[in-house]
Design a protein around this motif. Structure first.
Motif, PDB file in Angstrom:
ATOM      1  N   THR A   1       0.846  -1.193   0.000  1.00 18.10           N
ATOM      2  CA  THR A   1       0.000   0.000   0.000  1.00 18.10           C
ATOM      3  C   THR A   1       0.889   1.254   0.000  1.00 18.10           C
ATOM      4  N   PRO A   2       0.387   2.370  -0.565  1.00 19.92           N
ATOM      5  CA  PRO A   2      -0.930   2.555  -1.176  1.00 19.92           C
ATOM      6  C   PRO A   2      -0.965   2.011  -2.601  1.00 19.92           C
TER       7      PRO A   2
ATOM      8  N   CYS B   1      -4.073   1.125  -6.005  1.00 21.55           N
ATOM      9  CA  CYS B   1      -5.461   1.127  -6.482  1.00 21.55           C
ATOM     10  C   CYS B   1      -5.717  -0.180  -7.221  1.00 21.55           C
TER      11      CYS B   1
ATOM     12  N   ALA C   1      -0.022   3.394  -6.320  1.00 24.33           N
ATOM     13  CA  ALA C   1      -0.508   4.777  -6.340  1.00 24.33           C
ATOM     14  C   ALA C   1       0.566   5.694  -6.904  1.00 24.33           C
TER      15      ALA C   1
ATOM     16  N   PRO D   1       1.363   8.990  -3.595  1.00 24.02           N
ATOM     17  CA  PRO D   1       0.970   8.467  -2.283  1.00 24.02           C
ATOM     18  C   PRO D   1       0.507   9.534  -1.306  1.00 24.02           C
TER      19      PRO D   1
ATOM     20  N   ILE E   1      -4.633   9.623  -0.111  1.00 24.75           N
ATOM     21  CA  ILE E   1      -5.566   9.480   1.005  1.00 24.75           C
ATOM     22  C   ILE E   1      -6.754  10.409   0.857  1.00 24.75           C
TER      23      ILE E   1
ATOM     24  N   PRO F   1      -8.635   9.076  -3.404  1.00 26.57           N
ATOM     25  CA  PRO F   1      -8.212   7.684  -3.660  1.00 26.57           C
ATOM     26  C   PRO F   1      -8.608   7.144  -5.029  1.00 26.57           C
TER      27      PRO F   1
ATOM     28  N   ALA G   1      -5.251   2.781   0.927  1.00 24.86           N
ATOM     29  CA  ALA G   1      -4.430   3.905   1.371  1.00 24.86           C
ATOM     30  C   ALA G   1      -3.725   3.546   2.668  1.00 24.86           C
ATOM     31  N   LYS G   2      -2.620   4.219   2.919  1.00 21.62           N
ATOM     32  CA  LYS G   2      -1.841   3.939   4.131  1.00 21.62           C
ATOM     33  C   LYS G   2      -1.884   5.172   5.019  1.00 21.62           C
TER      34      LYS G   2
ATOM     35  N   ASP H   1      -4.923   1.233   5.510  1.00 20.11           N
ATOM     36  CA  ASP H   1      -3.913   0.363   6.098  1.00 20.11           C
ATOM     37  C   ASP H   1      -3.270   1.073   7.277  1.00 20.11           C
TER      38      ASP H   1
END
Length: 464
Positions: free
Chosen positions: A56-57, A59, A124, A127, A131, A134, A164-165, A214
């Motif tokens: 992560t992140p 898609c 992603a 990154p 968030i 997304p 997402a992280k 995440d």
């Protein structure tokens, strides 16, 4: 076991021996075991379709297509075309899954009993802003659009999943923007290491959406969580595939139940003017129709139960914990999906019950018909017995008259005899002699008739 198969541990089989035996063999402790042809395949079955390792992140776009048996060959060729575009080795023909990194994206293709899934995973691009936005960088951006548009089959589920992280919970405004102000279901999962949000709706782009935050997952845990969320979305749609069929069949089954009830009321009325044969024809038509409905829907309703069990299993594996202001995924699906599944189960049970009741009514009506026929046969036998009695009495009368007639003709013959005696000069009283001969003539005639009738009866009995 043949001599060619007598091989001890420490003595490997030669190529010629392996070819002659026709199947691979295992040796252990000096004992040679012949291996079942499907042994290796069954061992590998447990390792098919493993969870991906996801960083992560990222898609993810997941597409589930309903594929007919005729489209399976086209589906394989379509995969081969994609591999040729990217100079990638294609999957083996007849393979049930294919996992490959195509550079800008990773493709996970899986073929199931009646549908196939395509999962595209892409890192992603930004990154830091991922968030808050997304769904701006889609996993399909590197996949050829003309290839996507020609995927064989009908789309059943299409999901954009963003992973997402973040160590903190996502802002509510960001969630509203990401899910277009739709009402969300969400929960903490994986031992509070992640949060999952989804609307279970189709958004403006034609895809449903899911978001995973995440908060400490490793790559394996992230892959398993991603797979479970996608499977929940896919199998819940597949489970509802029988709901339109159940709704369509329900009024038809109700009409058949009403028709069966009328037939049962007619049978219970015990009226003599009821057309039993006509009712048997109606019951036969009902039985044929309900069996057709059952055979046409048996697989579909059975698949619904199997898919629903998978959905519930995946929900339990999430180990959800409630979040303030959100309904958990399990609670939402239990309240919304459960009634649809129960409707399908109820229609299936109604058809099975109706089939059993039709069979019972048919048996009851046949019994009624058989009793009616038996009563008619009894009346016929009574009539025949009466007629036989009359014939017997008539026969006895005829026999008596026959004795008299034969005796009369016999007396005529005796008269000729007496005349011949008188003609020879022997004087007799012919009238007295004839009178005395009458009883003897009748007795002799009766005895002869009795003996003849007894002989006829014995011959008829022997013939039977």
């Amino acid at each position: 076991m043949s001599s060619k198969q007598e091989q001890f541990i420490g003595e490997p089989l030669s190529p010629a021996q392996t070819m002659d035996s026709g199947s691979p063999q295992v040796t252990s402790s000096g004992i040679l075991l012949e291996v079942h042809p499907s042994r290796a395949e069954l061992y590998e079955e447990l390792h098919n379709r493993p969870s991906p390792l996801v960083k992560t992140p990222c898609c993810v776009t997941h597409i589930a297509l309903l594929v007919s048996r005729e489209q399976r060959a086209d589906e394989y060729q379509h995969l081969v075309q994609l591999c040729q575009r990217f100079s990638i080795n294609p999957p083996a023909e007849g393979a049930s899954c294919f996992y490959q990194n195509f550079g800008g994206f990773e493709l996970r293709w899986e073929s199931h009993m009646e549908f196939s899934t395509y999962t595209f995973i892409c890192s992603a691009s930004d990154p830091e802003s991922f968030i808050t936005k997304p769904y701006t960088g889609r996993a399909l951006q590197y996949v050829p659009r003309d290839w996507l548009q020609k995927l064989p089959g009908q789309s059943m589920a299409a999901v954009h999943l963003a992973m997402a992280k973040s160590s903190e919970s996502i802002n509510q405004d960001h969630l509203d923007n990401a899910f277009e102000q739709m009402r969300l279901s969400g929960s903490q999962v994986a031992g509070n290491k992640a949060e999952v949000f989804t609307s279970f709706r189709i958004h403006s782009d034609g895809f449903s959406r899911a978001l995973i935050i995440d908060k400490g997952l490793n790559s394996y845990q992230a892959g398993r969580l991603m797979q479970r969320v996608l499977e929940i979305e896919t199998y819940r749609i597949m489970a509802l595939l029988s709901l339109p069929i159940a709704r369509k069949l329900s009024p038809r089954v109700q009409k058949m139940e009403e028709k069966l009830a009328k037939i049962n009321n007619s049978i219970a009325s015990l009226k003599e003017n009821i057309d039993d044969n006509g009712m048997l024809v109606e019951l036969s038509e009902l039985a044929a129709k309900i069996e057709q409905y059952r055979s046409d829907t048996n697989y579909r309703f059975g698949a619904t139960v199997a898919y629903y069990d998978i959905v519930n299993a995946r929900l339990r594996q999430l180990h959800e914990k409630e979040m303030s202001g959100y309904q958990t995924l399990q609670e939402f699906i239990g309240r919304r999906l459960g009634p649809g599944i129960k409707t399908c189960a109820a229609v299936k049970e109604r058809m099975e019950s109706l089939s059993l009741r039709i069979a019972q009514t048919s048996s009851l009506l046949r019994t009624r018909v058989e009793l009616s026929i038996e009563a008619q046969n009894q009346a016929l036998l009574t009539s025949m017995n009466h007629r036989s009695g009359m014939q017997l009495r008539l026969q006895q009368t005829v026999e008596g008259l026959s004795v008299v007639a034969i005796a009369y003709y016999l007396m005529g013959l005796l008269e000729y005899i007496y005349d011949a005696i008188e003609h020879q000069g022997i004087h007799i009283d012919k009238t007295t002699a004839l009178g005395l001969s009458v009883p003897f003539a009748v007795l002799i005639t009766w005895a002869a008739m009795r003996k003849m009738m007894r002989s006829v009866k014995e011959k008829s009995t022997t013939t039977k």
